[in-house]
Design a protein around this motif. Structure first.
Motif, PDB file in Angstrom:
ATOM      1  N   GLN A 147     -45.032  15.317 -98.545  1.00  0.00           N
ATOM      2  CA  GLN A 147     -45.710  14.140 -98.700  1.00  0.00           C
ATOM      3  C   GLN A 147     -47.034  14.397 -98.125  1.00  0.00           C
ATOM      4  O   GLN A 147     -48.166  14.196 -98.531  1.00  0.00           O
ATOM      5  CB  GLN A 147     -45.026  13.129 -98.247  1.00  0.00           C
ATOM      6  N   GLN A 148     -47.131  14.952 -96.697  1.00  0.00           N
ATOM      7  CA  GLN A 148     -48.216  15.272 -96.057  1.00  0.00           C
ATOM      8  C   GLN A 148     -49.214  16.245 -96.689  1.00  0.00           C
ATOM      9  O   GLN A 148     -50.292  16.247 -96.660  1.00  0.00           O
ATOM     10  CB  GLN A 148     -47.886  15.484 -94.506  1.00  0.00           C
ATOM     11  N   ARG A 149     -48.530  17.398 -97.183  1.00  0.00           N
ATOM     12  CA  ARG A 149     -49.159  18.327 -97.757  1.00  0.00           C
ATOM     13  C   ARG A 149     -49.946  18.085 -98.955  1.00  0.00           C
ATOM     14  O   ARG A 149     -51.061  18.319 -99.191  1.00  0.00           O
ATOM     15  CB  ARG A 149     -48.300  19.754 -98.273  1.00  0.00           C
ATOM     16  N   HIS A 150     -49.163  17.237 -99.815  1.00  0.00           N
ATOM     17  CA  HIS A 150     -49.660  16.545-101.089  1.00  0.00           C
ATOM     18  C   HIS A 150     -51.116  15.777-100.610  1.00  0.00           C
ATOM     19  O   HIS A 150     -52.119  15.910-101.429  1.00  0.00           O
ATOM     20  CB  HIS A 150     -48.870  15.721-101.467  1.00  0.00           C
ATOM     21  N   ARG A 151     -51.180  15.004 -99.562  1.00  0.00           N
ATOM     22  CA  ARG A 151     -51.980  14.187 -99.151  1.00  0.00           C
ATOM     23  C   ARG A 151     -53.349  15.010 -98.802  1.00  0.00           C
ATOM     24  O   ARG A 151     -54.642  14.709 -99.152  1.00  0.00           O
ATOM     25  CB  ARG A 151     -51.716  13.136 -97.898  1.00  0.00           C
ATOM     26  N   VAL A 152     -53.144  16.173 -98.043  1.00  0.00           N
ATOM     27  CA  VAL A 152     -54.117  16.944 -97.554  1.00  0.00           C
ATOM     28  C   VAL A 152     -54.752  17.709 -98.713  1.00  0.00           C
ATOM     29  O   VAL A 152     -55.803  17.806 -98.751  1.00  0.00           O
ATOM     30  CB  VAL A 152     -53.645  17.935 -96.639  1.00  0.00           C
ATOM     31  N   ARG A 153     -53.955  18.180 -99.759  1.00  0.00           N
ATOM     32  CA  ARG A 153     -54.400  18.945-101.001  1.00  0.00           C
ATOM     33  C   ARG A 153     -55.326  17.956-101.664  1.00  0.00           C
ATOM     34  O   ARG A 153     -56.186  18.326-102.549  1.00  0.00           O
ATOM     35  CB  ARG A 153     -53.430  19.511-101.712  1.00  0.00           C
ATOM     36  N   HIS A 154     -55.117  16.521-101.819  1.00  0.00           N
ATOM     37  CA  HIS A 154     -55.731  15.575-102.649  1.00  0.00           C
ATOM     38  C   HIS A 154     -57.082  15.581-101.990  1.00  0.00           C
ATOM     39  O   HIS A 154     -58.236  15.223-102.628  1.00  0.00           O
ATOM     40  CB  HIS A 154     -54.866  14.354-102.678  1.00  0.00           C
ATOM     41  N   VAL A 155     -57.000  15.519-100.477  1.00  0.00           N
ATOM     42  CA  VAL A 155     -58.350  15.388 -99.971  1.00  0.00           C
ATOM     43  C   VAL A 155     -59.283  16.382-100.228  1.00  0.00           C
ATOM     44  O   VAL A 155     -60.490  16.229-100.381  1.00  0.00           O
ATOM     45  CB  VAL A 155     -58.149  15.127 -98.310  1.00  0.00           C
ATOM     46  N   LEU A 156     -58.533  17.612-100.054  1.00  0.00           N
ATOM     47  CA  LEU A 156     -59.568  18.980-100.660  1.00  0.00           C
ATOM     48  C   LEU A 156     -59.691  19.335-102.083  1.00  0.00           C
ATOM     49  O   LEU A 156     -60.753  19.891-102.453  1.00  0.00           O
ATOM     50  CB  LEU A 156     -58.560  20.254-100.251  1.00  0.00           C
TER      51      LEU A 156
END
Length: 317
Positions: free
Chosen positions: A173-182
């Motif tokens: 979940q956290q990785r998914h959010r970071v990748r969305h920001v990027l």
């Protein structure tokens, strides 16, 4: 706001939810520090937590020098402890260091926390939050990706235990959010994160089996009465209300991780359980009041605290 003596862990949790809305949050921070250092805590081992909370409050008011002093004192109070609360305090320290331009020190503070990503469910949040303050989203994505691969290594894509399933969920979940920001394109892990999110949000479907009696939830006042009446049930429901909520959250995450949908808690009462002479299973079968799980991140928490889910029971893994 004047804090009472003998503050418990539960009291500190409540202060964490309400301090920023207080008339004088910095005054609350100072009182927390004084309580920690003058022995006004119910458990002296909570001194580090109280001081870290003071640092968090000071940081929120851009009092970075004070925040850093509080968190340094928190780490001194923790001593040689090595658990998620210590990791969270170090993540907070790194965040403050980034804010005051001491970037090399911040990164040095975070590097030793990387192994925690595969040990504690909340580590993904406090490590990536610190890196985000320093503008290091790509570093966060790299660390989280490595942690996801480690969590899945040699398991044919399936977590080995309930605890592993919960940890993997929060990492993805956290990785998914970071990748969305990027702005990165979806990959296999992103797709898995979205599938899990969809499963957890699907609260309209019926559960695959009758809810187990271990999903009985007792609001705070009811919980206190239950444990007073049946002290042995502390082994089942937790020794205090915070542990009660944490156990339920872990079990719900575990059930979601093995594909259960339509998850809900059964709202119980001490009087109702007494009518069943303490028979938990019989009581659960006759309950109809359900609390759907999980709420939206910004919705009120399922436990009835009044706080948002993301700032209340959701981090308790």
């Amino acid at each position: 706001m004047s804090l009472r003596a003998d503050l418990s862990s539960a009291d500190l949790d409540e202060i964490r939810q309400s301090a920023l809305g207080a008339a004088d949050p910095l005054g609350v921070a100072a009182e927390l520090a004084e309580a920690a250092e003058s022995g006004r805590l119910a458990d002296e081992e909570d001194a580090g937590y109280a001081l870290a909370l003071a640092g968090e409050i000071a940081e929120s008011r851009a009092k970075h020098d004070a925040a850093l002093r509080y968190v340094d004192r928190a780490l001194e109070a923790y001593g040689k402890r090595d658990d998620s609360r210590v990791g969270a305090a170090r993540g907070l320290r790194a965040r403050i260091l980034f804010r005051v331009g001491r970037e090399d020190e911040a990164v040095a503070e975070l590097e030793p926390l990387r192994p925690l990503l595969t040990q504690y469910g909340d580590a993904a949040a406090y490590v990536s939050a610190a890196l985000a303050v320093g503008g290091r989203h790509r570093v966060a994505e790299e660390w989280l990706t490595e942690a996801v691969k480690t969590a899945l290594a040699g398991r044919d894509g399936e977590p080995a235990s309930a605890d592993d399933a919960g940890l993997l969920f929060f990492l993805l979940q956290q990785r998914h959010r970071v990748r969305h920001v990027l702005g990165l394109p979806h990959d296999t892990h992103d797709n898995l994160a979205e599938r899990l999110e969809t499963k957890l949000a699907n609260t309209s479907a019926q559960a695959a089996a009758t809810p187990a009696d271990d999903l009985l939830f007792f609001p705070r006042a009811e919980f206190d009465q239950v444990i007073a009446e049946w002290p042995a049930l502390a082994e089942v429901y937790g020794g205090d209300w915070d542990e009660h909520r944490a156990r339920l959250e872990r079990e719900l995450v575990r059930l979601a991780g093995v594909g259960r949908t339509g998850l809900a808690l059964l709202r119980g009462s001490a009087a109702g359980l007494k009518r069943q002479e303490g028979d938990r299973a019989a009581y659960a079968k006759q309950l109809t009041g359900e609390i759907s799980w999980p709420p939206e991140r910004n919705a009120p928490c399922w436990c009835g605290s009044g706080s948002k889910y993301k700032k209340c029971c959701r981090p308790r893994v």
